[in-house]
Design a protein around this motif. Structure first.
Motif, PDB file in Angstrom:
ATOM      1  N   LYS A  14     -79.524  -3.601  -2.357  1.00  0.00           N
ATOM      2  CA  LYS A  14     -80.884  -4.056  -2.053  1.00  0.00           C
ATOM      3  C   LYS A  14     -81.384  -3.437  -0.742  1.00  0.00           C
ATOM      4  N   ALA A  18     -84.453  -0.483  -0.347  1.00  0.00           N
ATOM      5  CA  ALA A  18     -85.671  -1.170   0.089  1.00  0.00           C
ATOM      6  C   ALA A  18     -86.583  -0.247   0.891  1.00  0.00           C
ATOM      7  N   SER A  19     -87.876  -0.505   0.775  1.00  0.00           N
ATOM      8  CA  SER A  19     -88.863   0.187   1.598  1.00  0.00           C
ATOM      9  C   SER A  19     -88.806  -0.394   3.011  1.00  0.00           C
ATOM     10  N   GLU A  22     -90.036  -3.918   2.899  1.00  0.00           N
ATOM     11  CA  GLU A  22     -89.066  -4.821   2.274  1.00  0.00           C
ATOM     12  C   GLU A  22     -87.894  -5.098   3.212  1.00  0.00           C
ATOM     13  N   LYS A 116     -94.041 -11.624   3.107  1.00  0.00           N
ATOM     14  CA  LYS A 116     -93.896 -11.598   1.645  1.00  0.00           C
ATOM     15  C   LYS A 116     -95.274 -11.487   0.982  1.00  0.00           C
ATOM     16  N   LEU A 119     -96.674  -7.929   1.522  1.00  0.00           N
ATOM     17  CA  LEU A 119     -96.063  -6.955   0.603  1.00  0.00           C
ATOM     18  C   LEU A 119     -96.633  -7.103  -0.793  1.00  0.00           C
ATOM     19  N   LYS A 123     -98.560  -4.175  -2.836  1.00  0.00           N
ATOM     20  CA  LYS A 123     -98.083  -3.721  -4.148  1.00  0.00           C
ATOM     21  C   LYS A 123     -99.116  -3.895  -5.257  1.00  0.00           C
TER      22      LYS A 123
END
Length: 127
Positions: A14, A18-19, A22, A116, A119, A123
Motif C-alpha cells: 500500500k 501510494a501517491s 495517499e 480523505k 483526495l 479523484k
C-alpha cells in the motif's frame, strides 16, 4: 530473516504504490491510531508501551514536517501547527493530562478526515 505476515505485506504494498497525497493520508491515519493507542495504554497504566506509541506519533509528525515545501505560505502555517502539536505531545508526557492528549487526537482525526475528503474530490472532481 523473519517472513512478513500478510498484514505487514499489505501495508508495505500500500505504501509503495501510494501517491504523495495517499501517503499523507496514511501518515495522518497512523498518527491518529498511535495517539488513540497511547491514550488507552495510559489508562491501563502501561507507561512504557504508551511512550513507544507517543514516540511513533512524534516520528510521524517529524515526517510530516520534512515533507513540507516551504516555498508556500500554507507549508509555513502547517509547520507551525505540527510544531505546536509536537509540543503538546511532550506536555502530555510530562503532565499525563488526558485533555492535552485528546487535543492532539482530535487534530489527527480532523486532518485525516479532511485529507480523505480532499483526495476524494481530486479523484472524482466532485466537491
Amino acid at each position: 530473516m523473519k517472513p512478513m505476515n500478510y498484514q505487514q505485506q499489505y501495508l508495505k504494498t500500500k505504501v509503495e504504490t501510494a501517491s504523495p497525497g495517499e501517503l499523507t493520508l496514511l501518515l495522518y491515519e497512523e498518527l491518529f491510531r498511535k495517539l488513540n493507542m497511547a491514550k488507552k495504554l495510559n489508562q491501563q497504566k502501561l507507561q512504557g508501551e504508551m511512550l513507544q506509541k507517543l514516540h511513533g506519533a512524534r516520528e510521524i509528525m517529524y515526517e510530516l514536517i520534512t515533507t513540507l515545501n516551504m516555498d508556500y505560505e500554507i507549508s509555513q502555517q502547517l509547520h507551525a501547527l505540527y510544531d505546536y502539536y509536537l509540543r503538546r505531545i511532550t506536555d502530555f508526557i510530562v503532565t499525563k493530562d488526558e485533555e492535552v492528549l485528546e487535543e492532539v487526537i482530535q487534530f489527527a482525526k480532523e486532518y485525516a478526515e479532511t485529507w480523505k475528503q480532499a483526495l476524494h474530490i481530486v479523484k472524482t472532481g466532485n466537491a
